[in-house]
Design a protein around this motif. Structure first.
Motif, PDB file in Angstrom:
ATOM      1  N   ASN A 118       3.258   0.134  10.809  1.00  0.00           N
ATOM      2  CA  ASN A 118       2.400  -0.886  10.242  1.00  0.00           C
ATOM      3  C   ASN A 118       2.739  -1.171   8.788  1.00  0.00           C
ATOM      4  OD1 ASN A 118       0.310  -2.762  10.344  1.00  0.00           O
ATOM      5  ND2 ASN A 118      -0.738  -1.457  11.798  1.00  0.00           N
ATOM      6  N   THR A 119       2.367  -2.335   8.356  1.00  0.00           N
ATOM      7  CA  THR A 119       2.746  -2.754   7.018  1.00  0.00           C
ATOM      8  C   THR A 119       1.567  -3.393   6.310  1.00  0.00           C
ATOM      9  OG1 THR A 119       4.738  -3.496   8.118  1.00  0.00           O
ATOM     10  CG2 THR A 119       4.593  -3.917   5.791  1.00  0.00           C
ATOM     11  N   LEU A 120       1.438  -3.063   5.041  1.00  0.00           N
ATOM     12  CA  LEU A 120       0.561  -3.852   4.183  1.00  0.00           C
ATOM     13  C   LEU A 120       1.465  -4.732   3.332  1.00  0.00           C
ATOM     14  CD1 LEU A 120      -1.880  -1.021   3.086  1.00  0.00           C
ATOM     15  CD2 LEU A 120      -2.407  -2.890   4.632  1.00  0.00           C
ATOM     16  N   PHE A 121       0.906  -5.814   2.830  1.00  0.00           N
ATOM     17  CA  PHE A 121       1.748  -6.746   2.080  1.00  0.00           C
ATOM     18  C   PHE A 121       1.337  -6.774   0.620  1.00  0.00           C
ATOM     19  CE2 PHE A 121       1.985  -7.874   6.453  1.00  0.00           C
ATOM     20  CZ  PHE A 121       3.309  -8.226   6.636  1.00  0.00           C
ATOM     21  N   SER A 122       2.241  -7.161  -0.240  1.00  0.00           N
ATOM     22  CA  SER A 122       1.891  -7.199  -1.651  1.00  0.00           C
ATOM     23  C   SER A 122       0.833  -8.273  -1.868  1.00  0.00           C
ATOM     24  CB  SER A 122       3.125  -7.455  -2.513  1.00  0.00           C
ATOM     25  OG  SER A 122       3.824  -8.565  -2.034  1.00  0.00           O
ATOM     26  N   GLY A 123      -0.110  -7.969  -2.718  1.00  0.00           N
ATOM     27  CA  GLY A 123      -1.235  -8.862  -2.937  1.00  0.00           C
ATOM     28  C   GLY A 123      -2.449  -7.989  -3.233  1.00  0.00           C
ATOM     29  N   THR A 124      -3.627  -8.555  -3.159  1.00  0.00           N
ATOM     30  CA  THR A 124      -4.803  -7.720  -3.374  1.00  0.00           C
ATOM     31  C   THR A 124      -5.244  -7.131  -2.044  1.00  0.00           C
ATOM     32  OG1 THR A 124      -6.352  -9.507  -2.955  1.00  0.00           O
ATOM     33  CG2 THR A 124      -5.580  -9.251  -5.221  1.00  0.00           C
ATOM     34  N   LEU A 125      -6.108  -6.132  -2.130  1.00  0.00           N
ATOM     35  CA  LEU A 125      -6.668  -5.553  -0.907  1.00  0.00           C
ATOM     36  C   LEU A 125      -7.385  -6.627  -0.100  1.00  0.00           C
ATOM     37  CD1 LEU A 125      -8.329  -2.091  -1.536  1.00  0.00           C
ATOM     38  CD2 LEU A 125      -6.644  -2.732   0.182  1.00  0.00           C
ATOM     39  N   ARG A 126      -8.112  -7.474  -0.817  1.00  0.00           N
ATOM     40  CA  ARG A 126      -8.868  -8.517  -0.115  1.00  0.00           C
ATOM     41  C   ARG A 126      -7.926  -9.414   0.675  1.00  0.00           C
ATOM     42  NH1 ARG A 126     -11.158 -10.511  -4.038  1.00  0.00           N
ATOM     43  NH2 ARG A 126     -13.201  -9.509  -3.962  1.00  0.00           N
ATOM     44  N   GLU A 127      -6.848  -9.830   0.008  1.00  0.00           N
ATOM     45  CA  GLU A 127      -5.889 -10.698   0.701  1.00  0.00           C
ATOM     46  C   GLU A 127      -5.337 -10.025   1.953  1.00  0.00           C
ATOM     47  OE1 GLU A 127      -4.370 -12.962  -3.328  1.00  0.00           O
ATOM     48  OE2 GLU A 127      -3.071 -11.500  -2.351  1.00  0.00           O
ATOM     49  N   ASP A 168     -18.576  -8.940   2.231  1.00  0.00           N
ATOM     50  CA  ASP A 168     -19.482  -8.145   3.043  1.00  0.00           C
ATOM     51  C   ASP A 168     -18.832  -7.710   4.345  1.00  0.00           C
ATOM     52  OD1 ASP A 168     -21.730  -7.644   1.720  1.00  0.00           O
ATOM     53  OD2 ASP A 168     -23.059  -8.935   2.941  1.00  0.00           O
ATOM     54  N   MET A 169     -18.191  -8.696   4.985  1.00  0.00           N
ATOM     55  CA  MET A 169     -17.535  -8.398   6.258  1.00  0.00           C
ATOM     56  C   MET A 169     -16.411  -7.393   6.045  1.00  0.00           C
ATOM     57  SD  MET A 169     -17.487 -12.347   7.442  1.00  0.00           S
ATOM     58  CE  MET A 169     -16.446 -12.283   8.879  1.00  0.00           C
ATOM     59  N   ILE A 170     -15.678  -7.582   4.949  1.00  0.00           N
ATOM     60  CA  ILE A 170     -14.571  -6.668   4.673  1.00  0.00           C
ATOM     61  C   ILE A 170     -15.107  -5.257   4.450  1.00  0.00           C
ATOM     62  CG2 ILE A 170     -12.741  -6.131   3.027  1.00  0.00           C
ATOM     63  CD1 ILE A 170     -12.388  -9.147   2.628  1.00  0.00           C
ATOM     64  N   ARG A 171     -16.209  -5.205   3.693  1.00  0.00           N
ATOM     65  CA  ARG A 171     -16.767  -3.884   3.407  1.00  0.00           C
ATOM     66  C   ARG A 171     -17.169  -3.190   4.710  1.00  0.00           C
ATOM     67  NH1 ARG A 171     -21.962  -2.920   2.753  1.00  0.00           N
ATOM     68  NH2 ARG A 171     -22.320  -5.097   2.266  1.00  0.00           N
ATOM     69  N   LYS A 172     -17.773  -3.949   5.609  1.00  0.00           N
ATOM     70  CA  LYS A 172     -18.211  -3.363   6.867  1.00  0.00           C
ATOM     71  C   LYS A 172     -17.015  -2.817   7.653  1.00  0.00           C
ATOM     72  CE  LYS A 172     -21.914  -5.320   8.500  1.00  0.00           C
ATOM     73  NZ  LYS A 172     -22.618  -6.485   9.078  1.00  0.00           N
ATOM     74  N   ALA A 173     -15.957  -3.616   7.700  1.00  0.00           N
ATOM     75  CA  ALA A 173     -14.773  -3.171   8.436  1.00  0.00           C
ATOM     76  C   ALA A 173     -14.180  -1.919   7.793  1.00  0.00           C
ATOM     77  CB  ALA A 173     -13.727  -4.283   8.464  1.00  0.00           C
TER      78      ALA A 173
END
Lengths: 574, 666
Positions: free
Chosen positions: A416-425, A437-442
């Protein structure tokens, strides 16, 4: 191939037409100026006519100015066309690759795709611009200068009939002889690169076996042989320049020889010789220029082939027309599924029949290479089954719109890969409109919130390329959260908690059970503990389902399961 | 399958990034190519030293090239008498000597050029050969930390691109700069002789041209930089996304990435179009300005002829010169980019070369004790000895207690006597602390010992410091605090080569060489006979599969043994260690699963190897752990628990947890 590529030039058609036209205008002024020069001498000087000298001189300056403007415009239009072409080509190539299935992607390696998108496209832009300009200039200059020369004095111009073939012959011979030598040299360069590359990767062995001197001796052999072959190749090409000079000089002398007799005989005026000297340079230069263009184009041809190769790949999985746009539930059925990877001869999966109810928790166990990931990738059509049928929500996966299917089935890949950018992105990959809110829940469900919360910038924290600024366990939890944001009907964890400790792993599973009721969960794991509370467990063995039952039943019936159970109880150190 | 697979990145604590960095480096190299060299003077001096080794070839080559350039200038001068003879004397015969002289000068010039270029090519090839040799040689002598902290792509690019640039510059630029200068001065001189008045005019025109060039160049450089920046941006994006392409597919992210891509692509398109427009415009601008200059010269020259101040021959020759006058200037400006690239390349090459080599100030060396005085004399010193890889001096030392394989450590004392210590393979760590990056200790205050023949197993999660311990014994890295003793001697006092000869390593990541199977095994002991190679393979349990290979021991291995399975490569690496027959074994057991049959072969081979040798094992197999004299549980650089299996299990501590898999592996 050329026709296929020329499509990308279409939006820049006008540029591609006018750049050569302007180039021809520039060439015309270039050959006109020496022609005027002949008249300045022959009429102006011989007849002592100052007026003619000035008129013709001004006409020369005017021609040069026209040539200058035409030339600069041609350069600009050529650049627009060439690089516009390149950008279109690159964009289409990128689109093509985006349409690739996993099977297509496996066929081309990642670095090779990168090279095609970068270097090859650049080469082709360059080549396009070059052929619009130099590819036109060289032959045009050659033809027009030759015409002018014959126009001024057919007698002297005959010299070119010898000089041009002579020069071409010399070039041809050198190229023919040099080609194998350069191939040899390239081979040596590849050899030496391979040696250095190997040396770098094997440095631990070299140092621990104290083989530094041995390696130096080995390198010396390759290095020396490269020197010898390079010199052989280069010393041949070196002949080109002096040889071309000799042809030019001989031509000048021949013109003086023939022209001189004519002048002495009174058949010709001196101006012709002066302008001829300029034509000699123009004609022979155009030949040299042309050989360079050819060289560049051969290089570009290789790039073009590599690009077209990607373009012409048949995409083996595409979305059906009017595909279904909703998935009823998370039930999954495999009917007599066999699968072998494209290009492989061996079946990776054989005779798979499974019936998974919506909302079930399914564990999948099996040795490396037993086909766990393969089995799961068929659900969202990362690959299509070779034979048999897979159904999700009661319908064949091939009936669904691909986007719908993949939005409903969330697959947390092993690689798996994360991409450069912010966590939110990064999180918004799962859902572009996800609120904080949704992100926090996940993140909470994936047990990632506790550490994200502690980051000074929270969701605005930077993620480096590949997520390297997070630990393995953290990365895995982030990718799980990202997958959850899709709000899928089916979620697949492919060994996605291998770097997460048991405790956190258990909490993730508890959160899944509590919050994701109704979502089918497929969990591939190495640790038995990760799947012990599954409803049922699939045991895969060499591409076949060896058992599919609840953990309690498996204890009774499956020898493989018992073996795994015992070895993990007994404990094997990680 | 019960084994954890996630701890492949054992070296993750070291700042390296091997995979997929070649493209990244290319991008950086692209940037560097535009960066100016830092220490031009120093770099030039060192380049000059290399080139100086071919001093005579260089001097003669340059002289010939200069002669060639001068010849082509001089040859054109004959145009004046020749044409004047035609026009004014109306005699071909009067022109003949001029024509012959012209031909002679031209031919000489071409011949000079040919030999000059040839010599320069030779100089370039020899020089790059030397630089490449030194670069490689220095690289071999660098400490492991260098390789761990530099990406391979970066080093490869130094080997290829940077050296290439140097070679091109030596081959072309040097000659080109010299001949351009010669023709410029020669042409100017000839024009002055022919007509000072017209020369003045030409100089004014050329100054105007130079001004125009510099104007365009300035613009062009700015837009080139923009292009380079946008290109790097796009390439970086492509690289990242391509690497995550499968994630893109799973998340239906295709349309979004296409949108981002198209934006970046468009920005690059505009930047490239501008940059290319400028750089290509130079040609028509210069060419046509030269024509204007030609026209003006022709006009004024003609007026002067009409006025009786000049003859046609002079004008013809002068026009020929004035056409060529600006060429050396464009040539020089073309070569300057090549030169800058070469200087930057050379600087990178020298920077790598100048990295400090691995220090070896160990004075204690190995000596093999001969049984009798005659034996010591009979056998020359270089004669290699079985059991050691290198030549170890053979001495007759009566009354000296000998160690294993008759080896002793020769320790020079301060009073210039030599003390001999028998070689046994006893290893101790005394309060060892180590960090790769200052302030981030990977090992903290580690003390442990292994008596000769004992087996020590290290367990712990990834990153706990297991691999680091093995990196310290063989001095791939040196400890910052504390001491490691080998047979009671500080390893820092031992000659590194001798120390490493005593140690054998079998690592989980197997690296093989492009060579035959037999040669790969022989790598452990270069002078091993074929029989010895085979028996080492038998010992390692590798013989049976090797015999089944298409060409047995002569089968070529390519690409790190791509044609073998993981398990087979492992077997070859055990055989390679076996032929070296070390006293101490460092073992990093593989975690990746291989088929059960091969696994059993490997197990047996490893067990054979460990028999009778002091062994440090990063253990993954239960049997290795079980049969160890001591197990060290490492966590975050500290030994949390030590003891044998039963003791540790009954402790119900970390070891127990590890067995049960309740620890986060990161």
């Amino acid at each position: 191939m050329l026709r296929q590529l020329s499509r990308y030039m279409k939006p820049y058609r006008l540029y591609a037409i006018f750049s050569p036209v302007l180039m021809i205008i520039e060439v015309l002024t270039d050959v006109y100026i020496p022609f005027l020069m002949a008249d300045i001498v022959n009429i102006g000087i011989y007849e002592s006519n100052t007026e003619v000298v000035i008129t013709l001189g001004l006409r020369m300056i005017l021609s040069a100015l026209i040539g200058l403007v035409a030339g600069v415009l041609s350069a600009r239009l050529g650049a627009v066309a060439g690089y516009g072409f390149g950008a279109n080509l690159r964009s289409d190539l990128y689109r093509t690759i985006q349409g690739f299935s996993f099977g297509n992607l496996d066929k081309f390696s990642v670095p090779s795709l990168i090279t095609r998108l970068t270097n090859d496209c650049n080469n082709l832009s360059q080549a396009a611009m070059m052929s619009l300009r130099m590819g036109i200039r060289a032959p045009a200059l050659f033809v027009f200068a030759l015409i002018m020369a014959f126009n001024i004095d057919p007698g002297m111009a005959r010299v070119f009939l010898v000089a041009i073939p002579a020069l071409l012959l010399i070039f041809a011979i050198i190229i023919k002889l040099a080609h194998p030598r350069f191939r040899e040299m390239q081979k040596r360069i590849d050899d030496i690169n391979a040696v250095v590359q190997e040396d770098l990767t094997n440095i631990r062995e070299i140092k621990s076996f104290v083989r530094e001197d041995h390696e130096k001796r080995k390198f010396k052999k390759f290095n020396d042989s490269l020197m010898v072959t390079s010199y052989k190749a280069i010393s041949l090409v070196i002949i080109t320049m002096p040889a071309a000079e000799l042809v030019v000089y001989s031509t000048i002398i021949a013109i003086l020889w023939i022209g001189g007799r004519e002048i002495v005989a009174g058949n010709m005026l001196a101006g012709n010789i002066i302008s001829f000297l300029t034509y000699v340079m123009q004609i022979l230069m155009s030949l040299i220029m042309f050989s360079q263009v050819l060289l560049q184009l051969t290089r570009a041809k290789a790039s073009a082939e590599r690009v077209v190769d990607v373009m012409n790949t048949d995409v083996d999985i595409s979305t059906p027309e009017n595909g279904l746009t909703s998935v009823a539930d998370g039930s999954i059925t495999y009917k007599d599924v066999n699968f072998c990877y494209p290009g492989s001869e061996n079946y990776s999966l054989t005779g798979i029949n499974l019936d998974i109810k919506s909302g079930e928790v399914i564990g999948i166990l099996g040795a490396t290479g037993s086909g766990k990931s393969t089995l799961l990738s068929l659900i969202l059509r990362l690959y299509d089954a070779t034979e048999g049928q897979i159904m999700v929500g009661g319908r064949d996966v091939r009936e669904y719109d691909l986007k719908t299917l993949r939005d409903s089935v969330s697959f947390v890949l092993q690689q798996n890969t994360l991409f450069s950018g912010t966590l939110r992105e990064n999180m918004q990959w799962g859902d572009a409109n996800a609120t904080d809110d949704m992100i926090r829940k996940a993140l909470q469900r994936a047990q990632a919130w506790e550490f994200v919360q502690k980051l000074p910038d929270g969701l605005d924290s930077r993620v480096e390329q590949g997520g390297t600024n997070f630990s393995g366990g953290q990365r895995q939890r982030l990718t799980i959260a990202r997958a959850l944001l899709k709000e899928p009907k089916v979620i697949i964890l492919d060994d996605s908690t291998s770097a997460v400790d048991m405790d956190t792993d258990a909490r993730i599973r508890r959160a899944f059970a509590a919050d994701l009721e109704g979502v089918t969960k497929l969990i591939v794991a190495q640790r038995l503990a990760s799947v012990e509370d599954a409803d049922r467990i699939i045991i895969l063995d060499e591409g076949r389902v060896s058992a599919f039952a609840s953990p309690a039943e498996l204890m009774e019936t499956s020898e493989i399961y018992r073996e795994i159970y015992e070895s993990q109880q007994r404990g094997v150190v990680a | 399958m019960a084994k954890q697979r996630n701890n492949k990145n054992n070296t993750s604590k070291t700042p390296k990034d091997k995979s997929a960095d070649s493209t990244k480096v290319d991008r950086r190299a692209g940037f560097d190519r535009f960066a100016k060299p830092q220490d031009t003077k120093g770099t030039l001096k060192r380049l000059a030293e290399y080139v100086g080794k071919n001093r005579w070839r260089l001097i003669v080559g340059l002289l010939l090239a200069a002669g060639g350039a001068l010849g082509s200038v001089a040859g054109n001068a004959f145009l004046m008498p020749i044409i004047n003879a035609f026009v004014y004397e109306r005699s071909f015969a009067a022109a003949l000597p001029g024509i012959i002289a012209m031909a002679a000068v031209f031919i000489t010039s071409a011949v000079c050029n040919y030999f000059g270029f040839r010599l320069m090519a030779k100089v370039a090839q020899r020089t790059t050969n030397l630089i490449r040799r030194d670069l490689f040689s220095n690289l071999q002598d660098m400490p492991l930390s260098f390789f761990d902290s530099h990406s391979h792509g970066e080093l490869m690019s130094t080997f290829t691109n940077d050296i290439d640039n140097i070679s091109t510059a030596l081959d072309q630029t040097l000659v080109s700069l010299l001949t351009s200068a010669v023709s410029f001065i020669g042409t100017l001189t000839m024009m002055m002789i022919l007509s000072p008045f017209l020369t003045l005019l030409v100089i004014v025109m050329v100054a105007l041209m130079l001004f125009t060039i510099s104007f365009i160049m300035k613009r062009s450089r700015r837009s080139f930089r923009a292009q380079q920046r946008d290109l790097a941006d796009l390439n970086g994006y492509i690289e990242e996304l391509m690497q995550g392409q499968k994630v893109v597919k799973v998340f239906n992210y295709e349309d979004k990435t296409i949108r981002v891509f198209d934006e970046k692509n468009e920005i690059l398109r505009q930047a490239s179009t501008d940059a290319q427009s400028y750089s290509v415009s130079i040609f028509p601008v210069l060419g046509n300005l030269a024509f204007i200059q030609y026209a003006i010269t022709a006009m004024i020259g003609s007026m002067r002829i009409i006025g009786g101040h000049m003859d046609i021959g002079t004008l013809a020759a002068f026009l020929q010169y004035s056409r060529n006058f600006s060429r050396p200037l464009t040539q020089i400006s073309n070569q300057i980019n090549v030169l800058i690239a070469a200087m930057a390349g050379a600087e990178r090459v020298f920077r790598v070369m100048d990295q400090p080599a691995e220090i070896d100030d160990g004075k204690v060396h190995l000596v093999r004790v001969a049984a009798t005085e005659t034996e010591a004399k009979d056998i020359p010193e270089e004669k290699p000895l079985r059991g050691t890889k290198d030549s170890v001096p053979l001495l007759y030392l009566p009354r000296v207690e000998v160690g294993l394989r008759n080896l002793v450590w020769a320790v020079p004392e301060e009073d210039e006597t030599i003390r001999y210590i028998p070689v046994c393979g006893d290893i101790r760590f005394d309060q060892v602390t180590f960090s790769y990056i200052e302030g981030q200790p990977v090992l903290k205050d580690i003390s442990l010992y292994a008596k000769p023949g004992q087996r020590i197993a290290f367990v712990g999660s990834t990153g706990a410091g297991k691999t680091t311990i093995t990196n310290l014994i063989n001095r791939f890295y040196d400890v910052q605090e504390g001491t490691i003793y080998f047979d009671g001697i500080d390893v820092k006092d031992l000659r590194k080569d001798d120390l490493r000869m005593m140690l054998g390593m079998v690592l989980q990541e197997v690296h093989l060489f492009t060579d035959t199977v037999a040669e790969n095994i022989r790598y452990g002991y270069l002078k091993a006979t074929d029989d010895e190679v085979v028996s080492a393979a038998e010992f390692a349990n590798a013989d049976s599969f090797i015999r089944h290979l298409p060409e047995g021991y002569d089968t070529m291995l390519y690409d790190n043994g791509r044609n073998l399975s993981q398990g087979q490569r492992q077997l070859i690496s055990i055989a390679r260690a076996a032929v070296a027959d070390p006293l101490v074994l460092i073992l990093d057991e593989a975690t990746s699963s291989v088929d059960t049959r091969t696994e059993r072969l490997i197990e047996k081979g490893m067990d054979n190897m460990m028999e009778g040798r002091t062994t440090f094992a990063i253990a993954h197999r239960l049997s290795t752990v079980r049969h160890s004299n001591a197990i060290m549980v490492l966590e975050q650089g500290e030994i949390m628990e030590r003891g044998d299996h039963d003791q540790l299990m009954s402790l119900k501590g970390r070891y127990y947890d590890l067995n049960m898999g309740t620890i986060e592996l990161e």
